[in-house]
Motif scaffolding. Structure first.
Motif, PDB file in Angstrom:
ATOM      1  N   ARG A 504      39.682  48.606  32.746  1.00  0.00           N
ATOM      2  CA  ARG A 504      38.937  47.473  33.736  1.00  0.00           C
ATOM      3  C   ARG A 504      40.725  46.881  34.543  1.00  0.00           C
ATOM      4  O   ARG A 504      40.178  46.088  35.452  1.00  0.00           O
ATOM      5  N   ALA A 507      41.406  48.340  37.574  1.00  0.00           N
ATOM      6  CA  ALA A 507      40.682  48.336  38.454  1.00  0.00           C
ATOM      7  C   ALA A 507      40.634  47.094  39.341  1.00  0.00           C
ATOM      8  O   ALA A 507      41.126  46.824  40.706  1.00  0.00           O
ATOM      9  N   LYS A 508      40.881  46.513  38.673  1.00  0.00           N
ATOM     10  CA  LYS A 508      41.444  44.727  38.787  1.00  0.00           C
ATOM     11  C   LYS A 508      41.989  44.692  39.461  1.00  0.00           C
ATOM     12  O   LYS A 508      42.280  44.018  41.027  1.00  0.00           O
ATOM     13  N   LYS A 511      40.796  46.010  42.527  1.00  0.00           N
ATOM     14  CA  LYS A 511      40.471  45.465  43.826  1.00  0.00           C
ATOM     15  C   LYS A 511      41.119  43.425  44.221  1.00  0.00           C
ATOM     16  O   LYS A 511      40.808  42.958  45.524  1.00  0.00           O
ATOM     17  N   GLU A 514      43.639  44.811  47.112  1.00  0.00           N
ATOM     18  CA  GLU A 514      43.501  45.521  47.796  1.00  0.00           C
ATOM     19  C   GLU A 514      44.843  46.600  48.766  1.00  0.00           C
ATOM     20  O   GLU A 514      44.612  46.563  49.986  1.00  0.00           O
ATOM     21  N   LEU A 541      37.384  53.409  38.527  1.00  0.00           N
ATOM     22  CA  LEU A 541      38.168  52.406  39.331  1.00  0.00           C
ATOM     23  C   LEU A 541      36.427  51.775  39.737  1.00  0.00           C
ATOM     24  O   LEU A 541      36.563  50.914  40.329  1.00  0.00           O
ATOM     25  N   HIS A 544      34.499  49.757  37.548  1.00  0.00           N
ATOM     26  CA  HIS A 544      34.981  48.119  37.270  1.00  0.00           C
ATOM     27  C   HIS A 544      34.616  47.514  38.206  1.00  0.00           C
ATOM     28  O   HIS A 544      35.660  46.722  38.142  1.00  0.00           O
ATOM     29  N   SER A 545      34.889  48.225  39.364  1.00  0.00           N
ATOM     30  CA  SER A 545      35.612  47.416  40.632  1.00  0.00           C
ATOM     31  C   SER A 545      33.993  46.223  40.955  1.00  0.00           C
ATOM     32  O   SER A 545      34.369  45.152  41.611  1.00  0.00           O
ATOM     33  N   SER A 546      33.029  46.227  40.023  1.00  0.00           N
ATOM     34  CA  SER A 546      31.706  45.693  40.937  1.00  0.00           C
ATOM     35  C   SER A 546      31.698  45.528  41.702  1.00  0.00           C
ATOM     36  O   SER A 546      31.570  44.121  42.437  1.00  0.00           O
ATOM     37  N   THR A 547      32.162  46.571  43.039  1.00  0.00           N
ATOM     38  CA  THR A 547      31.688  46.433  44.382  1.00  0.00           C
ATOM     39  C   THR A 547      30.765  47.344  44.728  1.00  0.00           C
ATOM     40  O   THR A 547      30.547  48.057  44.369  1.00  0.00           O
ATOM     41  N   PRO A 550      33.812  50.454  46.543  1.00  0.00           N
ATOM     42  CA  PRO A 550      34.950  49.909  45.799  1.00  0.00           C
ATOM     43  C   PRO A 550      35.992  51.227  46.327  1.00  0.00           C
ATOM     44  O   PRO A 550      35.489  52.177  46.855  1.00  0.00           O
ATOM     45  N   HIS A 551      37.734  50.809  45.915  1.00  0.00           N
ATOM     46  CA  HIS A 551      38.802  51.646  46.070  1.00  0.00           C
ATOM     47  C   HIS A 551      38.629  52.356  45.370  1.00  0.00           C
ATOM     48  O   HIS A 551      39.193  52.361  44.364  1.00  0.00           O
TER      49      HIS A 551
END
Ligand code: GDP
Length: 608
Positions: A504, A507-508, A511, A514, A541, A544-547, A550-551
């Motif tokens: 997590r 991923a943060k 995020k 970038e 990734l 946990h990116s919550s978009t 995600p990248h």
């Protein structure tokens, strides 16, 4: 120089075309399609028609054909690379249109095409300048050999093998001295005569030593393949600074030790190479094909399966089973080996074999082709170009490295840093492994050494241990932007793929910061385990990116390639599973032990 470049769909629609003369090329292109592409003879991508050489590349995903034509008398060393680069550039530029199957539009591709051509021509020139010329006789070891030197080296293993090869030396007066090891007087006398003749003919240099006695049949056995690894830097101190003690050792070694590395990594990363002493394997196989009794290789039991019938699943099964086991023995993950063999079966079922084609050979060739395709990058990854692009926009190019502990993240990050600074790009390393004791010190040692080699080019951004890695990365990127530093390399803490809190956090980090490129670092040593790590990192990734977009992982650094002999299967497993390219290959523990993946070389080792 190039007469024609054409991009058309397999359905026959011409998407884009460049022609430098008014000649009509249709007959040649039609002949290529009819005689090569439609007949699945795409193993060799070159075709000659009248005075033209045509080279082509297929894009099976978008069903495209890229064809370049040039006069046969020309020797253009860059055509393979050029085709490849134009292909990747075209895909990159028009991926949306191609995905939507929208072919009826004017592809404005001339400027990009010209740029790629220019780059490839420059690349060809720089390659030609590399010191590959044949040595003169004076430069060679042979000219330095004397009778005394040969006696001294008698115990040498290498010399023992070649003891029957007569060494001669041209002394300044043009006479030829001969090795005392020449045990056969008559042959030796003849050789001396011949060498004298040669010396008289050409006093300046002798390119070859006189014909050596024919090696006995036992001497002519195929030599084992040797991976060419570290570019001659074996004797250099290794980059092992993983503990505090090792890090402290860094102070004792003088940067002058590394001087010989300077200037060796300019330009694009060199390809991984395989020594070419086994180039005969194809011929050998043909030979074996002709007389199956002689052979002993893994495909020998199938050599009898020759026929002109349509291939069926049943007829291919024994070959496919054998191939699957072979792939697994080379460290390809079992699941992937199965999928690969199944897809080969689907591709070949119903295909009619020629009278001299065998099932084994056809299946093997199709699998080889598929493996090369898997390892070939689907898009252009040109880090130097992207760094320069970011520089023009006055922002740093950011790369983040992730992976489990001990796979070689920090070491290979340092090698990449060396390569970047060799290419005149300043680098800031962000020490975001705030967990492992010694991680920051390890980077400090690298930075001290790298900076000693390229003064003022390499910096470290560190904030000690226990802090939030995402925050440190953000500060580092800001610092680099303010200080006009070109590239930021983020070293992250190693973490197990199943550790949710740590995944997590990663991923943060990605995020909020970038990065331009997220690289997964994995060992070539492990087969299924590396695939599991990669899949779970990618998944974490994404989760946990919550978009919505995600990248995830953009590319792979495959480390410790020098330790695996020919068990190169992890490369296949990792690219197969993610579709992402292997951007760097780590081949040892010095700064120059960094290579680009050469798909053909790896597949060659895999199918051996
Ligand atoms: P990290 O924990 O992922 O940062 O791993 P390190 O960079 O500390 O590397 C762990 C060990 O692997 C060190 O002993 C390195 O010298 C070694 N290592 C890294 N890359 C390579 C490589 O390409 N070949 C070999 N033989 N060893 C490597």
């Amino acid at each position: 120089m190039l007469d024609l470049f054409s991009i058309f769909s397999k359905g026959g629609i011409v998407l884009w075309c460049f022609q430098s003369t008014s000649e009509i090329f249709n007959p040649s292109v039609n002949a290529l399609i009819r005689n090569v592409i439609l007949q699945e003879r795409s193993g060799n991508n070159t075709f000659s028609h009248k005075a033209l050489n045509l080279q082509y590349k297929l894009d099976n995903e978008f069903e495209l054909v890229f064809v370049v034509a040039y006069q046969r008398i020309l020797q253009l060393s860059y055509v393979d690379k050029f085709l490849n680069d134009v292909h990747l550039e075209f895909r990159d530029k028009y991926k949306n249109e191609l995905q939507g199957g929208r072919y009826i539009m004017d592809f404005d591709f001339k400027t990009s095409f010209d740029n790629v051509l220019k780059q490839c021509e420059q690349w060809a020139k720089s390659q030609a300048k590399l010191p590959k010329q044949m040595r003169t006789f004076e430069d060679s070891q042979k000219s330095k050999k004397t009778v005394a030197s040969m006696i001294e080296r008698k115990g040498d293993e290498k010399n023992k093998k070649t003891v029957k090869i007569v060494e001669t030396k041209v002394v300044p007066n043009g006479k030829v001295e001969e090795s005392p090891e020449a045990d056969d007087d008559v042959i030796a006398a003849n050789r001396a005569k011949m060498a004298q003749k040669l010396a008289a003919k050409n006093k300046k240099e002798i390119k070859k030593s006189p014909k050596s006695p024919k090696p006995s049949s036992t001497e002519r056995v195929k030599k084992p393949r040797v991976w060419e690894l570290g570019g001659g830097s074996r004797d250099l101190p290794s980059l092992e600074y993983t503990t505090d003690k090792d890090a402290a050792r860094g102070d004792e070694v003088q940067p002058s030790e590394y001087k010989e590395l300077l200037g060796t990594m300019t330009g694009a990363i060199r390809d991984l190479e395989v020594e070419s002493d086994d180039s005969s394997s194809e011929e050998e196989e043909e030979e074996q094909q002709a007389s199956p009794k002689k052979s002993g290789g893994m495909f020998s039991i199938f050599k009898g399966l020759v026929g002109s019938k349509a291939l069926s699943e049943e007829s291919m099964r024994p070959v496919l089973d054998k191939l699957r086991d072979h792939l697994i023995s080379k460290n390809v993950a079992a699941d992937i080996a199965n999928k690969l063999c199944d897809s080969v079966a689907v591709k070949l079922e119903g295909k009619v074999l020629g009278t001299f084609d065998s099932v084994a050979r056809t299946v093997k060739a199709t699998l080889t082709e598929a493996l090369v395709q898997i390892l070939s990058p689907k898009r252009r990854v040109d880090i130097l170009r992207d760094c320069l692009h970011a520089k023009q926009q006055a922002k740093p190019y950011v790369m983040a490295f992730c992976g489990v502990n001990g796979v070689g993240k920090s070491t290979n990050l340092a090698k990449i840093c060396f390569w970047l600074s060799e290419n005149k790009l300043s680098v800031l390393i962000a020490a975001c492994d705030t967990f492992r004791a010694g991680a920051v010190e390890q980077l400090r040692t690298h930075v001290r050494r790298l900076d000693a080699m390229h003064p003022g080019m390499v910096h470290l951004y560190e904030k000690g241990y226990g802090k939030d890695a995402a925050g440190i990365a953000m500060e580092a990127i800001k610092y680099a932007a303010d200080a006009n530093i070109d590239v930021v390399l983020i070293d992250t803490a190693g973490r197990m793929q199943d550790n949710e809190p740590l995944m997590r956090a990663l991923a943060k980090l990605i995020k909020v910061n970038e990065p331009d490129l997220v690289l997964f670092v994995g060992e070539a040593l492990v087969g299924n385990e590396a695939v599991d790590q990669l899949v779970k990192f990618n998944q974490a990734l994404a989760d946990h990116s919550s978009t919505s977009n995600p990248h995830v992982i953009d590319g792979i650094v495959l480390t410790k390639f020098d330790t695996i002999d020919d068990k190169v299967g992890a490369a296949i497993s990792m690219t197969y599973i993610t579709g992402q390219p292997i951007v760097f290959v780590g081949t040892g523990q010095t700064y120059t032990d960094l290579k680009a993946l050469n798909a053909n070389a790896v597949v060659h080792a895999l199918m051996k």
